[in-house]
Design an enzyme around this catalytic site. Structure first.
Site, PDB file in Angstrom:
ATOM      1  N   GLU A   2      -7.172   5.218   7.476  1.00 32.73           N
ATOM      2  CA  GLU A   2      -6.916   6.632   7.148  1.00 32.73           C
ATOM      3  C   GLU A   2      -8.110   7.246   6.429  1.00 32.73           C
ATOM      4  O   GLU A   2      -8.387   8.441   6.573  1.00 32.73           O
ATOM      5  CB  GLU A   2      -5.621   6.739   6.321  1.00 32.73           C
ATOM      6  CG  GLU A   2      -4.397   6.481   7.206  1.00 32.73           C
ATOM      7  CD  GLU A   2      -3.202   5.861   6.494  1.00 32.73           C
ATOM      8  OE1 GLU A   2      -3.137   5.890   5.252  1.00 32.73           O
ATOM      9  OE2 GLU A   2      -2.321   5.328   7.203  1.00 32.73           O
ATOM     10  N   GLY A  52       4.777   1.318   4.682  1.00 37.64           N
ATOM     11  CA  GLY A  52       6.136   1.848   4.581  1.00 37.64           C
ATOM     12  C   GLY A  52       7.148   0.899   3.948  1.00 37.64           C
ATOM     13  O   GLY A  52       7.932   1.305   3.083  1.00 37.64           O
ATOM     14  N   ASN A  79       0.878  -1.178   0.000  1.00 40.67           N
ATOM     15  CA  ASN A  79       0.000   0.000   0.000  1.00 40.67           C
ATOM     16  C   ASN A  79       0.910   1.222   0.000  1.00 40.67           C
ATOM     17  O   ASN A  79       1.465   1.575   1.034  1.00 40.67           O
ATOM     18  CB  ASN A  79      -0.896  -0.030   1.250  1.00 40.67           C
ATOM     19  CG  ASN A  79      -1.688   1.259   1.416  1.00 40.67           C
ATOM     20  OD1 ASN A  79      -1.772   2.073   0.500  1.00 40.67           O
ATOM     21  ND2 ASN A  79      -2.285   1.438   2.599  1.00 40.67           N
ATOM     22  N   TRP A  80       1.040   1.809  -1.182  1.00 40.56           N
ATOM     23  CA  TRP A  80       1.977   2.936  -1.303  1.00 40.56           C
ATOM     24  C   TRP A  80       1.467   4.204  -0.622  1.00 40.56           C
ATOM     25  O   TRP A  80       2.225   5.149  -0.415  1.00 40.56           O
ATOM     26  CB  TRP A  80       2.242   3.240  -2.787  1.00 40.56           C
ATOM     27  CG  TRP A  80       3.103   2.234  -3.490  1.00 40.56           C
ATOM     28  CD1 TRP A  80       3.579   1.032  -2.986  1.00 40.56           C
ATOM     29  CD2 TRP A  80       3.614   2.331  -4.827  1.00 40.56           C
ATOM     30  NE1 TRP A  80       4.342   0.394  -3.939  1.00 40.56           N
ATOM     31  CE2 TRP A  80       4.381   1.166  -5.072  1.00 40.56           C
ATOM     32  CE3 TRP A  80       3.490   3.287  -5.847  1.00 40.56           C
ATOM     33  CZ2 TRP A  80       5.031   0.947  -6.301  1.00 40.56           C
ATOM     34  CZ3 TRP A  80       4.129   3.060  -7.065  1.00 40.56           C
ATOM     35  CH2 TRP A  80       4.890   1.910  -7.284  1.00 40.56           C
ATOM     36  N   LYS A  81       0.181   4.235  -0.309  1.00 36.83           N
ATOM     37  CA  LYS A  81      -0.428   5.461   0.239  1.00 36.83           C
ATOM     38  C   LYS A  81      -0.123   6.633  -0.708  1.00 36.83           C
ATOM     39  O   LYS A  81      -0.012   6.422  -1.909  1.00 36.83           O
ATOM     40  CB  LYS A  81       0.032   5.709   1.680  1.00 36.83           C
ATOM     41  CG  LYS A  81      -0.178   4.464   2.552  1.00 36.83           C
ATOM     42  CD  LYS A  81      -0.059   4.724   4.026  1.00 36.83           C
ATOM     43  CE  LYS A  81      -0.281   3.419   4.776  1.00 36.83           C
ATOM     44  NZ  LYS A  81      -0.355   3.585   6.221  1.00 36.83           N
ATOM     45  N   GLY A 114       2.116   2.467  10.752  1.00 38.00           N
ATOM     46  CA  GLY A 114       3.118   3.520  10.593  1.00 38.00           C
ATOM     47  C   GLY A 114       3.789   3.923  11.891  1.00 38.00           C
ATOM     48  O   GLY A 114       4.478   4.936  11.954  1.00 38.00           O
ATOM     49  N   SER A 140       2.860  -1.916  10.423  1.00 34.94           N
ATOM     50  CA  SER A 140       4.296  -2.021  10.691  1.00 34.94           C
ATOM     51  C   SER A 140       4.861  -3.413  10.432  1.00 34.94           C
ATOM     52  O   SER A 140       5.780  -3.862  11.112  1.00 34.94           O
ATOM     53  CB  SER A 140       4.618  -1.565  12.122  1.00 34.94           C
ATOM     54  OG  SER A 140       4.265  -0.198  12.293  1.00 34.94           O
ATOM     55  N   HIS A 148      -9.768   1.669   4.486  1.00 33.58           N
ATOM     56  CA  HIS A 148      -8.516   1.850   5.231  1.00 33.58           C
ATOM     57  C   HIS A 148      -8.772   2.831   6.380  1.00 33.58           C
ATOM     58  O   HIS A 148      -9.547   3.773   6.236  1.00 33.58           O
ATOM     59  CB  HIS A 148      -7.411   2.381   4.308  1.00 33.58           C
ATOM     60  CG  HIS A 148      -6.063   2.337   4.956  1.00 33.58           C
ATOM     61  ND1 HIS A 148      -5.651   3.298   5.853  1.00 33.58           N
ATOM     62  CD2 HIS A 148      -5.055   1.430   4.882  1.00 33.58           C
ATOM     63  CE1 HIS A 148      -4.441   2.975   6.294  1.00 33.58           C
ATOM     64  NE2 HIS A 148      -4.060   1.848   5.717  1.00 33.58           N
ATOM     65  N   GLU A 177      -5.953  -4.461  10.449  1.00 25.47           N
ATOM     66  CA  GLU A 177      -4.915  -3.447  10.672  1.00 25.47           C
ATOM     67  C   GLU A 177      -5.221  -2.672  11.948  1.00 25.47           C
ATOM     68  O   GLU A 177      -5.986  -1.702  11.916  1.00 25.47           O
ATOM     69  CB  GLU A 177      -4.864  -2.460   9.488  1.00 25.47           C
ATOM     70  CG  GLU A 177      -4.499  -3.103   8.170  1.00 25.47           C
ATOM     71  CD  GLU A 177      -3.844  -2.110   7.218  1.00 25.47           C
ATOM     72  OE1 GLU A 177      -2.754  -2.412   6.730  1.00 25.47           O
ATOM     73  OE2 GLU A 177      -4.405  -1.026   6.983  1.00 25.47           O
TER      74      GLU A 177
HETATM   75  P1  PGA Z   1       2.470   0.410   7.590  1.00 26.85           P
HETATM   76  O1  PGA Z   1       1.032   0.665   6.912  1.00 26.85           O
HETATM   77  O2  PGA Z   1       2.977  -0.907   7.078  1.00 26.85           O
HETATM   78  O3  PGA Z   1       3.315   1.568   7.137  1.00 26.85           O
HETATM   79  O4  PGA Z   1       2.250   0.392   9.072  1.00 26.85           O
HETATM   80  C1  PGA Z   1       0.138  -0.403   6.697  1.00 26.85           C
HETATM   81  C2  PGA Z   1      -1.151   0.148   6.124  1.00 26.85           C
HETATM   82  O5  PGA Z   1      -1.621   1.198   6.603  1.00 26.85           O
HETATM   83  O6  PGA Z   1      -1.730  -0.458   5.188  1.00 26.85           O
END
Ligand code: PGA
Length: 250
Positions: free
Chosen positions: A98, A233, A11-13, A173, A211, A96, A167
Site C-alpha cells: 500500500e 483484517g 497489521n492494523w493499517k 484484503g 488474507s 508494504h 504478500e
Molecule cells: P490482509 O492484509 O490480511 O487484510 O489481507 C495483510 C497485509 O496487508 O499486511
C-alpha cells in the site's frame, strides 16, 4: 526453515481509536496464556504510546507500520526510527504494497527505511510481492527477487537481522489467499536468495501475508519456509487473532 518459533504480526493499517484499542489489546493479552509463538501488533503511529503502556512487560510486542528513510530534520510528517525506539517499538513494516502503490515508495527507498530501522535496533519487516498482472505474466519470481535484492544490497551483513513478508498484492484484503504450494514456492526462492547473501539465512523469518485467517493459517504455517504471518483484517478481532496465534503455537 527460519528461526525456530513462528512470528505472528498484526497489521492494523489505518484502523483503531483510543477507545477501541484498549479492549482489543487487553482481550488479546488475556487470551495469550497458551500461546508460545512470537507475536506483535503494528499500530498506527499516534497509538504507539497507548500500545507501549498497555503491552509493557507482556509477550505481545509493539510494531510500527512505516519508518522514515531519513535520520532527522526537515521531513514534515515523517517519523524517524529513533522516535519509534522511544516508544519501545521492536518491529517496523517497510515497503508494504500500500505504501509502494499509494506513496510511490521505490525499492531504493524501502531499502533505506530498512537500514534506518536496523541502525536504531528495530527489526524491519520488509514486504515483497507481485501484483496479479505480474503473476499472470510469469514475473512473480523476478519481482520479489528485485524487491529483496535492493534491501540486501543496501544492508549487507545486517541482512540476517531482517524479517521478510511475502504478500502477493492480489491476496491482500481480497479474501484470495495464495495456496500453501504457491506461498512455499516463493518463500523457497526468497530463502535461497538470502542464503546467497548470508550464512545466517536460516535466522530470517519469512512471513506470509494476504488474507490469512484462522481457517487457512494452519496449512500455510505447515509449509517448511513459512515462518509466520503478517495479518491485516483478521488481526482486528481478538478472537480471530488469538486463533491464529494458537495455530502458530503447535
Ligand atoms: P490482509 O492484509 O490480511 O487484510 O489481507 C495483510 C497485509 O496487508 O499486511
Amino acid at each position: 526453515m527460519g528461526m525456530s518459533g513462528k512470528l505472528m504480526v498484526g497489521n492494523w493499517k489505518m484502523n483503531g481509536s483510543l477507545a477501541a484499542n484498549a479492549p482489543l489489546l487487553s482481550d488479546i493479552l488475556n487470551g495469550m496464556g497458551d500461546v508460545n509463538c512470537r507475536a506483535a501488533v503494528c499500530v498506527p503511529a499516534p497509538y504507539l504510546a497507548q500500545a507501549q503502556n498497555l503491552l509493557a512487560g507482556s509477550a505481545l510486542d509493539v510494531g510500527a507500520q512505516d519508518v522514515s528513510a531519513h535520520e532527522s530534520g526537515a521531513y514534515t510528517g515523517d517519523v524517524s526510527a529513533a522516535m519509534l525506539r522511544d516508544f519501545a517499538v521492536r518491529f517496523a513494516i517497510v515497503g508494504h504494497s500500500e505504501r509502494r502503490q499509494y506513496h510511490g515508495e521505490t525499492d531504493a527507498v524501502v531499502a533505506h527505511k530498512a537500514q534506518r530501522a536496523l541502525a536504531a535496533g528495530i527489526t524491519p519487516i520488509v514486504c515483497v510481492g507481485e501484483s496479479l498482472a505480474e503473476r499472470e505474466a510469469g514475473q512473480t519470481e523476478a519481482v520479489v527477487k528485485r524487491q529483496l535484492a535492493a534491501v540486501i544490497h543496501t544492508n549487507g551483513h545486517c541482512i540476517s537481522e531482517i524479517v521478510v513478508a511475502y504478500e502477493p498484492v492480489w491476496a491482500i484484503g481480497t479474501g484470495l489467499t495464495a495456496t500453501p504450494e504457491q506461498a512455499q514456492g516463493v518463500h523457497a526462492v526468497l530463502r535461497a536468495q538470502l542464503q546467497a547473501a548470508t550464512a545466517h539465512a536460516d535466522r530470517v523469518s519469512i512471513l506470509y501475508g494476504g488474507s490469512m485467517n484462522a481457517a487457512n493459517a494452519v496449512v500455510l504455517l505447515a509449509q517448511p519456509d513459512v515462518d509466520g504471518g503478517l495479518i491485516g483484517g483478521a488481526s482486528l478481532k481478538a478472537s480471530d487473532f488469538l486463533s491464529m496465534l494458537k495455530a502458530a503455537s503447535r
